[in-house]
Write an enzyme that holds these catalytic residues in place. Structure first.
Site, PDB file in Angstrom:
ATOM      1  N   CYS A  71     -12.560   2.648 -14.433  1.00 27.71           N
ATOM      2  CA  CYS A  71     -12.910   4.064 -14.250  1.00 27.71           C
ATOM      3  C   CYS A  71     -11.613   4.880 -14.215  1.00 27.71           C
ATOM      4  O   CYS A  71     -11.254   5.495 -13.223  1.00 27.71           O
ATOM      5  CB  CYS A  71     -13.704   4.246 -12.955  1.00 27.71           C
ATOM      6  N   CYS A  88     -16.750   2.973 -19.566  1.00 27.54           N
ATOM      7  CA  CYS A  88     -18.058   2.836 -18.914  1.00 27.54           C
ATOM      8  C   CYS A  88     -18.830   1.622 -19.438  1.00 27.54           C
ATOM      9  O   CYS A  88     -19.591   0.996 -18.696  1.00 27.54           O
ATOM     10  CB  CYS A  88     -18.885   4.105 -19.116  1.00 27.54           C
ATOM     11  N   CYS A 115     -24.651   4.977 -12.508  1.00 29.99           N
ATOM     12  CA  CYS A 115     -23.617   5.999 -12.289  1.00 29.99           C
ATOM     13  C   CYS A 115     -24.128   7.393 -12.676  1.00 29.99           C
ATOM     14  O   CYS A 115     -24.418   7.666 -13.836  1.00 29.99           O
ATOM     15  CB  CYS A 115     -22.374   5.648 -13.108  1.00 29.99           C
ATOM     16  N   GLU A 123       0.824  -1.211   0.000  1.00 30.28           N
ATOM     17  CA  GLU A 123       0.000   0.000   0.000  1.00 30.28           C
ATOM     18  C   GLU A 123       0.859   1.263   0.000  1.00 30.28           C
ATOM     19  O   GLU A 123       0.547   2.241  -0.667  1.00 30.28           O
ATOM     20  CB  GLU A 123      -0.928   0.016   1.229  1.00 30.28           C
ATOM     21  N   CYS A 156     -18.186  -1.209 -17.286  1.00 23.61           N
ATOM     22  CA  CYS A 156     -18.296  -0.950 -15.847  1.00 23.61           C
ATOM     23  C   CYS A 156     -19.596  -1.526 -15.283  1.00 23.61           C
ATOM     24  O   CYS A 156     -20.678  -1.282 -15.827  1.00 23.61           O
ATOM     25  CB  CYS A 156     -18.248   0.559 -15.602  1.00 23.61           C
TER      26      CYS A 156
HETATM   27  S1  SF4 Z   1     -19.881   4.209 -15.339  1.00 22.94           S
HETATM   28 FE1  SF4 Z   1     -19.251   5.703 -13.841  1.00 22.94          FE
HETATM   29  S2  SF4 Z   1     -18.055   4.560 -12.357  1.00 22.94           S
HETATM   30 FE2  SF4 Z   1     -18.220   3.322 -14.188  1.00 22.94          FE
HETATM   31  S3  SF4 Z   1     -16.427   3.772 -15.403  1.00 22.94           S
HETATM   32 FE3  SF4 Z   1     -18.024   5.125 -16.112  1.00 22.94          FE
HETATM   33  S4  SF4 Z   1     -17.750   6.971 -14.883  1.00 22.94           S
HETATM   34 FE4  SF4 Z   1     -16.620   5.364 -13.845  1.00 22.94          FE
END
Ligand code: SF4
Length: 329
Positions: free
Chosen positions: A183, A190, A199, A35, A193
């Site tokens: 992200c 996205c 989101c 970390e 994601c």
């Molecule tokens: S949907 Fe939202 S959280 Fe997901 S990658 Fe795109 S901006 Fe980031």
């Protein structure tokens, strides 16, 4: 919010990283070192440093007993050297105050030098499997966009409310992976994601607003001269820098403001040769470095060491000094 962590954990099962070196034989010590190295530094850069570090200091006792120079040597090139000095100090405290056992509460972890709220959260969740929020750069970006919020206190509150009761270690790793892999700072993916449907920033087409833009500062430029002072054996004089300030505690070439100051200190140098200047950039300024080479038959020095660029010894060196020494071999 159980749904949030469920989505994240499902995504982790399929797509999360599970073979990073610090994810094997997990221990608080191993997680802690990773970390700290990962602060300000990318995973791919960290891996070889981490492996070497673990080979030399496999546990907190070996780190606590080491000489600071050995620790700084293994950090050479990673930058932000206060991290290495703090690791060393913290290892000594863990050995002395906690009998070599890592503390396992948020409060006690944060008493150790170099461990803030987010690093303490990562150690607790990954190594001790206790739910604890993290908000490093990657996680902050995901949550800030997901919620369309920039306020840091609100982000911490949400980060805590999303914590799962089960598998906090996978959840913590998943959030970091999502920020690092999907992200991303620029061009987030996205469509890959798991949070896309919910989101806020993506739905309202405001991704670029989150996390709040840092004001890009025009960095000031400073200048310095580093003296490559050689003896007749071709060895180069290095001096240990004070423990505070840039390159604190590292071995460095003697630093001067101008050539006159060099000649005043080392009157016997006949000729100074200017080597190729270059720029090194810190987070808060640019440093334009001019290396200057000189030779002396005999040199009186206070506490310096002669460094043989042909047979480098294990000293902690800053990246620019290492670069100069490699060039003079
Ligand atoms: S949907 Fe939202 S959280 Fe997901 S990658 Fe795109 S901006 Fe980031």
């Amino acid at each position: 919010m159980e749904k949030f962590s469920k989505i994240i954990l499902q995504w982790f099962k399929k797509h999360g990283r599970k073979d990073l070196p610090w994810q094997q034989a997990i221990s608080p010590y191993r997680v802690w070192i990773s970390e700290i190295m990962l602060q300000q530094t990318q995973v791919n850069t960290v891996i070889p440093y981490y492996q070497k570090f673990m080979k030399q200091f496999p546990d907190v006792k070996s780190l606590a007993k080491a000489h600071e120079d050995q620790v700084l040597h293994l950090w050479t090139g990673l930058g932000y050297y206060a991290r290495a000095r703090n690791l060393h100090k913290a290892a000594k405290i863990v050995l002395r105050e906690f009998k070599g056992e890592f503390p396992n509460t948020l409060e006690s972890l944060q008493l150790l030098p170099g461990i803030g709220r987010s690093t303490a959260g990562a150690i607790l969740s990954i190594a001790f499997q206790k739910p604890a929020a993290i908000l490093d750069g990657n996680v902050k970006r995901v949550l800030s966009r997901f919620l369309a919020i920039n306020n840091i206190d609100m982000l911490w509150t949400h980060a805590e409310s999303y914590l799962p009761k089960k598998n906090p270690h996978n959840y913590a790793q998943a959030m970091m992976d999502l920020g690092a892999m999907i992200c991303t700072r620029t061009k987030p993916k996205c469509d890959l994601c798991p949070l896309e449907k919910y989101c806020e920033a993506s739905l309202t087409d405001r991704i670029s607003e989150f996390p709040g833009k840092k004001i890009t500062k025009v960095l000031p430029i400073k200048q310095t001269i580093l003296l490559v002072l050689k003896n007749k054996l071709g060895q180069v004089l290095l001096e240990k820098r004070p423990s505070t300030g840039i390159w604190g505690g590292l071995w460095s070439l003697p630093e001067f403001e101008d050539q006159k100051a060099i000649l005043k200190k080392y009157a016997g140098i006949k000729k100074l040769k200017i080597l190729a200047p270059f720029r090194h950039t810190f987070s808060h300024y640019h440093l334009d470095i001019t290396p200057i080479e000189g030779q002396l038959e005999r040199v009186k020095h206070d506490g310096g060491v002669w460094f043989d660029p042909q047979k480098p010894s294990k000293l902690g060196l800053s990246a620019p000094v290492k670069k100069i020494l490699m060039g003079v071999t």
